[in-house]
Structures are given as structure tokens and as C-alpha cells.
Design a protein around this motif. Structure first.
Motif, PDB file in Angstrom:
ATOM      1  N   UNK A 199       1.022  -1.273   0.268  1.00  0.00           N
ATOM      2  CA  UNK A 199       0.202  -0.019   0.004  1.00  0.00           C
ATOM      3  C   UNK A 199       1.010   1.296  -0.179  1.00  0.00           C
ATOM      4  N   UNK A 200       1.968   1.264   0.788  1.00  0.00           N
ATOM      5  CA  UNK A 200       2.880   2.387   0.764  1.00  0.00           C
ATOM      6  C   UNK A 200       3.413   2.678  -0.441  1.00  0.00           C
ATOM      7  N   UNK A 201       3.745   1.288  -1.128  1.00  0.00           N
ATOM      8  CA  UNK A 201       4.537   1.585  -2.644  1.00  0.00           C
ATOM      9  C   UNK A 201       3.421   2.335  -3.609  1.00  0.00           C
ATOM     10  N   UNK A 202       2.269   1.763  -3.485  1.00  0.00           N
ATOM     11  CA  UNK A 202       1.327   2.348  -4.272  1.00  0.00           C
ATOM     12  C   UNK A 202       1.018   3.714  -4.066  1.00  0.00           C
ATOM     13  N   UNK A 203       0.948   4.275  -2.803  1.00  0.00           N
ATOM     14  CA  UNK A 203       0.694   5.754  -2.521  1.00  0.00           C
ATOM     15  C   UNK A 203       1.925   6.349  -3.033  1.00  0.00           C
ATOM     16  N   UNK A 204       3.184   6.006  -2.948  1.00  0.00           N
ATOM     17  CA  UNK A 204       4.365   6.708  -3.026  1.00  0.00           C
ATOM     18  C   UNK A 204       4.436   6.868  -4.560  1.00  0.00           C
ATOM     19  N   UNK A 232       6.705  -3.656  -4.988  1.00  0.00           N
ATOM     20  CA  UNK A 232       5.348  -4.226  -5.488  1.00  0.00           C
ATOM     21  C   UNK A 232       4.138  -3.485  -5.167  1.00  0.00           C
ATOM     22  N   UNK A 233       3.331  -2.732  -5.869  1.00  0.00           N
ATOM     23  CA  UNK A 233       2.085  -2.072  -5.602  1.00  0.00           C
ATOM     24  C   UNK A 233       0.979  -2.952  -5.412  1.00  0.00           C
ATOM     25  N   UNK A 234      -0.061  -2.218  -4.602  1.00  0.00           N
ATOM     26  CA  UNK A 234      -1.262  -2.998  -4.101  1.00  0.00           C
ATOM     27  C   UNK A 234      -2.047  -3.964  -5.005  1.00  0.00           C
ATOM     28  N   UNK A 235      -2.186  -2.971  -6.337  1.00  0.00           N
ATOM     29  CA  UNK A 235      -2.800  -3.961  -7.329  1.00  0.00           C
ATOM     30  C   UNK A 235      -2.145  -5.038  -7.619  1.00  0.00           C
ATOM     31  N   UNK A 236      -0.923  -5.194  -7.616  1.00  0.00           N
ATOM     32  CA  UNK A 236      -0.298  -6.489  -8.136  1.00  0.00           C
ATOM     33  C   UNK A 236      -0.420  -7.624  -7.221  1.00  0.00           C
ATOM     34  N   UNK A 237      -0.323  -7.263  -5.726  1.00  0.00           N
ATOM     35  CA  UNK A 237      -0.850  -8.224  -4.660  1.00  0.00           C
ATOM     36  C   UNK A 237      -2.177  -8.655  -4.780  1.00  0.00           C
ATOM     37  N   UNK A 238      -3.135  -7.800  -5.155  1.00  0.00           N
ATOM     38  CA  UNK A 238      -4.400  -8.086  -5.112  1.00  0.00           C
ATOM     39  C   UNK A 238      -4.652  -9.127  -6.171  1.00  0.00           C
ATOM     40  N   UNK A 240      -6.040   7.180 -10.969  1.00  0.00           N
ATOM     41  CA  UNK A 240      -5.710   6.339 -12.038  1.00  0.00           C
ATOM     42  C   UNK A 240      -4.368   5.280 -11.952  1.00  0.00           C
ATOM     43  N   UNK A 241      -3.334   6.170 -11.262  1.00  0.00           N
ATOM     44  CA  UNK A 241      -2.189   5.323 -10.895  1.00  0.00           C
ATOM     45  C   UNK A 241      -2.445   4.312  -9.810  1.00  0.00           C
ATOM     46  N   UNK A 242      -2.950   4.729  -8.853  1.00  0.00           N
ATOM     47  CA  UNK A 242      -3.370   3.672  -7.866  1.00  0.00           C
ATOM     48  C   UNK A 242      -4.050   2.451  -8.066  1.00  0.00           C
ATOM     49  N   UNK A 243      -4.600   2.447  -9.382  1.00  0.00           N
ATOM     50  CA  UNK A 243      -5.194   1.154  -9.991  1.00  0.00           C
ATOM     51  C   UNK A 243      -4.807   0.492 -11.097  1.00  0.00           C
ATOM     52  N   UNK A 244      -3.587   1.127 -11.533  1.00  0.00           N
ATOM     53  CA  UNK A 244      -2.726   0.710 -12.627  1.00  0.00           C
ATOM     54  C   UNK A 244      -2.119  -0.723 -12.383  1.00  0.00           C
ATOM     55  N   UNK A 245      -2.212  -1.692 -13.261  1.00  0.00           N
ATOM     56  CA  UNK A 245      -1.794  -3.063 -13.191  1.00  0.00           C
ATOM     57  C   UNK A 245      -1.242  -3.407 -14.382  1.00  0.00           C
ATOM     58  N   UNK A 246      -1.821  -3.409 -15.586  1.00  0.00           N
ATOM     59  CA  UNK A 246      -1.109  -4.009 -16.750  1.00  0.00           C
ATOM     60  C   UNK A 246       0.206  -3.660 -16.896  1.00  0.00           C
TER      61      UNK A 246
END
Length: 265
Positions: free
Chosen positions: A65-70, A219-225, A202-208
Motif C-alpha cells: 500500500x505504501x508503494x502504491x501511495x508513493x 510491489x504495488x497493491x494492485x499487483x498483490x491483489x 488512475x495510478x493507484x489502480x494501474x496493473x497491466x
């Protein structure tokens, strides 16, 4: 609402609810219910628990989550800087130059994000700029993907500005730099904050594109999800998704508050 009759208003609200509830509300409520369940063998979940939220807000999940926020914050600031500067510069160009600049900034969103990820991977996997395997390549890819939205938001706001304010400031002896910092940017502040919020979400939800680029220590949170649901841990993935949504909404609420204050300055 542009419907004046009572029957028309009720019909409009009915159509809205019929579209909103199944398309938007129900999927989010299903995710929320799954995050609080221990099993789901019937029509409804059973065995309510909050244990997954404890795991979703600690350890590797908290780090993700911290990675995604940063990443989202850095990409949003960079996108606003680049896109906002380009939008201000485009205002002084002729129509052909504006169209060319529009095309350049729209290109990353006109192709699938996985293509952007591959392009960034190929471009920055060799010297002299070697970013592959670092967090910076993820931030760069997110910046490329969201800058178009910052550019379009600021460009639309610039077109709506009344030029009389700038002309009055210039007529009073203000330099172009002073006009920009003391007149133009304050008037654009609501649009700038809106652009930051959009880029952040948009950045918080980016996965592809992220899946192709992220190193093990970033590792951002969308990848972990995605990883949790891919191995069958659907309830854990649902809890992580709720945490992601809540974090994004909190930041957007703060940005909206700043935007509201800026609008009344």
C-alpha cells in the motif's frame, strides 16, 4: 435536473437507479461482503470476520500500500508538472502546433497500457539510462500513462480563462513570470488539484503495465491483489481491494477539500 414534471423526475431517477445499482453499487458491495466473509457457498456470505483486514494493513500488504501511495503521488506530481507546462505552452501555439501537441500527449492512452509498459521496458533496459529492476521504471511508466489526463484537464482550464486578467496585470507592469505565478496559476488552482486527483486515482489502480515492470522490492497493491486472487485467495484479495479503494477515496477527499478552498479564494 432539466426535467420539470414530477413524473419525469421520478422516471429519470428510476432509470438512474436501474443503471447505477447493478453496474456500480452491486459489484462494490459484493467486494465488501467478500472481504468480511470466511466462506461463500450460498447466495450470501457467511462467517463474518475482520481478520483479513488486520493482515491487509500490516506486513507485506502495508508495504504494498505504501508503494502504491508513493508511486501514485510521484507520478501525479510529475504528470501535473509536465502536462501542465505543456498545456500552458500549447496556449501560445498556432492551431497546427496545438493539434500536434494534443496528439503526442494522447498517444499513451490511445494504446493499451501493456504496450506502454513494454515500450518503457525496452527503452530503459540498456545503458545509458538503465532503469529496469528499479522503482523508477514503475514511476516512469505511471507518469507516462497519466500525463495525458493532466494535460487535457489543464488545457481545458486554460481555454476557459478570461485573458482580461492577464492583460490587466501586464498593463500594470507585471512581468510574464509574475503574471504566471500571481495571476494565471492561482486561477488555475482548482483545475490543477482536480488533475492531480484524477492522475492519483488512475495510478493507484494501474496493473497491466506495472505487471511487466515492477521489481520484487517495489510491489504495488494492485499487483498483490492480482496475485492473491490468482492463487485462489479471493477473500484476501477482496480485503486488499477494499483497503485500496478506501485509501484512494481518502486522498481524493483531501484533494477535493483543497480544490473547494481554492475555488473560493
Amino acid at each position: 435536473m432539466l426535467v420539470h414534471s414530477r413524473a419525469g423526475k421520478w422516471a429519470t431517477w428510476a432509470v438512474f437507479l436501474l443503471l447505477f445499482v447493478p453496474l456500480f453499487a452491486v459489484p462494490l458491495l459484493v467486494i465488501l461482503a467478500a472481504s468480511l466473509a470466511t466462506n461463500w457457498s450460498g447466495a450470501f456470505p457467511s462467517g463474518p470476520t475482520v481478520e483479513r483486514y488486520a493482515a491487509a494493513t500490516s506486513g507485506d500488504s502495508l508495504q504494498a500500500l505504501t508503494t502504491s501511495l508513493v508511486t501514485a503521488l510521484a507520478a501525479s506530481v510529475l504528470a501535473l508538472t509536465l502536462g501542465g507546462w505543456a498545456a500552458l505552452a500549447a496556449a501560445s501555439l498556432r492551431s497546427r502546433g496545438k493539434r500536434l501537441l494534443d496528439a503526442l500527449f494522447i498517444l499513451p492512452v490511445a494504446v493499451p497500457s501493456v504496450v506502454v509498459g513494454l515500450a518503457v521496458l525496452v527503452a530503459y533496459s540498456q545503458p545509458p539510462v538503465l532503469l529496469n529492476g528499479t522503482r523508477w521504471i514503475v514511476i516512469l511508466a505511471h507518469t507516462v500513462l497519466v500525463t495525458a489526463f493532466a494535460y487535457q484537464s489543464v488545457a481545458a482550464a486554460v481555454r476557459r480563462l478570461d485573458p482580461m486578467y492577464e492583460q490587466a496585470a501586464a498593463g500594470l507592469g507585471a512581468s510574464p513570470a509574475r503574471v504566471l505565478w500571481r495571476v494565471k496559476l492561482p486561477l488555475l488552482l482548482p483545475s490543477l488539484t482536480s488533475a492531480v486527483g484524477l492522475c492519483f486515482a488512475l495510478s493507484m489502480g494501474e496493473l497491466s503495465a506495472t505487471m511487466m515492470l515492477y521489481p520484487p522490492d517495489w510491489t504495488p497493491l494492485p499487483v498483490q491483489i492480482f496475485a492473491a486472487t490468482d492463487r485462489g485467495s479471493l477473500f484476501t484479495g477482496a480485503a486488499l481491494a477494499v483497503v485500496l479503494m478506501a485509501s484512494t477515496l481518502l486522498v481524493l477527499a483531501a484533494v477535493s477539500r483543497i480544490r473547494t478552498r481554492a475555488s473560493y479564494r
